[in-house]
Motif scaffolding. Sequence first.
Motif, mmCIF file in Angstrom:
data_model
loop_
_atom_site.group_PDB
_atom_site.id
_atom_site.type_symbol
_atom_site.label_atom_id
_atom_site.label_comp_id
_atom_site.label_asym_id
_atom_site.label_seq_id
_atom_site.Cartn_x
_atom_site.Cartn_y
_atom_site.Cartn_z
ATOM 1 N N TYR A 94 22.936 7.605 34.005
ATOM 2 C CA TYR A 94 23.600 8.739 34.633
ATOM 3 C C TYR A 94 23.609 9.831 33.857
ATOM 4 N N SER A 95 24.123 9.543 32.358
ATOM 5 C CA SER A 95 23.996 10.887 31.640
ATOM 6 C C SER A 95 22.664 11.678 31.252
ATOM 7 N N SER A 100 19.901 11.223 33.833
ATOM 8 C CA SER A 100 19.250 11.859 34.966
ATOM 9 C C SER A 100 20.140 11.974 35.965
ATOM 10 N N GLY A 101 21.360 11.848 35.945
ATOM 11 C CA GLY A 101 22.390 12.382 37.118
ATOM 12 C C GLY A 101 22.356 11.236 38.413
ATOM 13 N N HIS A 102 21.744 10.025 38.176
ATOM 14 C CA HIS A 102 21.768 8.882 38.917
ATOM 15 C C HIS A 102 21.723 7.767 38.150
ATOM 16 N N ARG A 134 31.965 6.546 42.748
ATOM 17 C CA ARG A 134 31.279 7.601 41.935
ATOM 18 C C ARG A 134 29.759 7.166 41.546
ATOM 19 N N ARG A 144 25.961 7.135 42.096
ATOM 20 C CA ARG A 144 24.751 7.943 42.834
ATOM 21 C C ARG A 144 23.481 7.163 42.873
ATOM 22 N N LEU A 178 19.447 7.265 44.234
ATOM 23 C CA LEU A 178 18.109 8.010 44.364
ATOM 24 C C LEU A 178 17.391 7.013 45.078
ATOM 25 N N LYS A 211 29.541 5.898 32.648
ATOM 26 C CA LYS A 211 30.199 6.514 33.587
ATOM 27 C C LYS A 211 31.850 6.228 33.370
ATOM 28 N N GLU A 252 33.209 8.505 30.693
ATOM 29 C CA GLU A 252 33.309 9.792 31.121
ATOM 30 C C GLU A 252 34.492 10.269 32.236
ATOM 31 N N GLN A 253 34.732 9.222 33.032
ATOM 32 C CA GLN A 253 35.415 9.506 34.272
ATOM 33 C C GLN A 253 36.926 9.083 33.668
#
Lengths: 393, 182
Positions: free
Chosen positions: B22-23, B25-27, B76, B78, B80, B177, B180-181
């Motif tokens: 995730y960190s 590519s955002g997915h 949360r 994500r 693709l 994740k 981060e959260q």
Amino acid sequence: MAANTETMTINMGPQHPSTHGVLQLILELDGEIVVKATPHIGFLHRGIEKLSEHRTYHQTIPLTDRLDYLAPMSNNLGYVLAVEKLLGITDEIPERVQRIRVIMTELTRLKSHLVWLACHALDIGAMTVFLYCFRERECITDIYEKVSGARMTSNYFRVGGLADDLPDGLEGEIRTFVESMPAHVEEYEGLLTGNRIWQKRTIGVGEISAEAAIDIGITGPSLRASGVDWDLRRDNPYCGYEDYDFDVPVRTGCDTFDRYRVRLDEMRQSVRIILQALDKLKPGPILADCPKIVLPPKQDVVNNIESLIHHFKIVTEGFKTEPGEIYQGIEAPKGELGFYLIADGSAYPFRMKIRPPSFVNLQGLPQMVEGKLLADVIAVIGTLDIVLGEIDR
Amino acid sequence: MDINKVKGQWQNLSTVIEDIDYSVSGHDYNVCLDHEKVRDFAALMLEEGFYLVALMAVHVSPAIEVVYQFAHFETRCRVLARAFVDDNGEIPTISDIYQGANWHERETRDFHGIVFVDHPYLHPLILAEEDVDLKPLLKEEANLKDVAAVRRQPPEPAPEPKAKPEPKPEAKPEAVKSQEQS
């Protein structure tokens, strides 16, 4: 004798003052009841996604100002974060840059919400609020002008940093303004929240359930007023938002009134975030140490040859990235603003997709107005807080 | 929602499922689908409480690829998902499953000329009626890239070139994740 009735179709927009830009609505009316509403968009299409494929990464930043032109720094932020992620330099952004970005984007949220409240109230008939909101917005535009030289299209953030540091004395000015803001929000509330006319025009108007909102993909304050607790600043943090203490206002009324209250609460939270960021703001560099990517400071360009060469190379050729694809979403004032970048290893993006929050949120409009009064259409357009610049791109 | 259970259900629908960082590519997940399975996949995602973030297309060789992005409010997570259009440039619509896909599909049709089969109203949305054949985001022959050329390359010297990149060895999307959260 039975009355012979038929529906009437009228055009609302694209030149109607309360469609907030070039939005056209084809309304089929049965008396004053809306039977069917069909939005038509695309009048402001400038092909920003296509243009970006023929520009270097730095050259696209000014184009993003023209998406949601009421919140230009949010768009700048989403784009530069996306490019930084693509380059893999997210961890190298100096702390001062992160703090200034947060301060400016939260001021942008205030600015955007002020325009929303002003126009929304004006559409419904409350003239005074418009004047009050624009009075405060003027202070933010002045701050914009001092940091970036432009009052609307700021073009202030850069890949890897900022265009320039904050001018002397501006921190104090921002603090004075922000500290005065809660009292102003109280003032707007005093004018509207308890006002019988305001309540009649907003409570129960434009209802949308949480299920329908998820089905459409609505994000931002409109989603949070339907009871879904989702804010990217907290849930997919970026730009150091995990360091700040703030609440995410959520309400369950699903109507125009609760969307109004969520946004007012958000303005108070933005004030909290800005004050924390100002407290934590320390002197430091405003550009990441990546000479192949970041434009050198202007002072160095005129004084030493290496910086001049770097400047020349970056401006004429751009910088190359590794192939790959990334997505970066941020919580813009209107909802989730996403940039999806695909790179092929050249100095230009292979494809850039913008996920504009207003584009998705506007799809909820027919559901919110069909079967309701024509006058409610005005309230619903206002409450969705759409900006055609980012819908049409 | 239990992501491992959902991943099990993806197995039947997809050709490739990979965990991505995730960190970076955002997915969290990358899923490749056949175009016949797009509707089943979308229905599953709606049932599990995902919302449709965006839908778009990319013109690559050998065919135009349609990309679906989903996100989940509670976990949360994500996702693709991607599918190539068929030989006629068609792919089934998901606008009756996700209402919000309606405009995204019309826009994709404007920009790439993809026909979303059974879409209720596939008329130009962003472009004018007379520009229906313009398809501005299609690449010219000279600029067209192979699909592997626009994917993240495997980290470090790869033993042999692969069409699909493997997830990075240090990639731990869940762990990253949750940190981060917190």
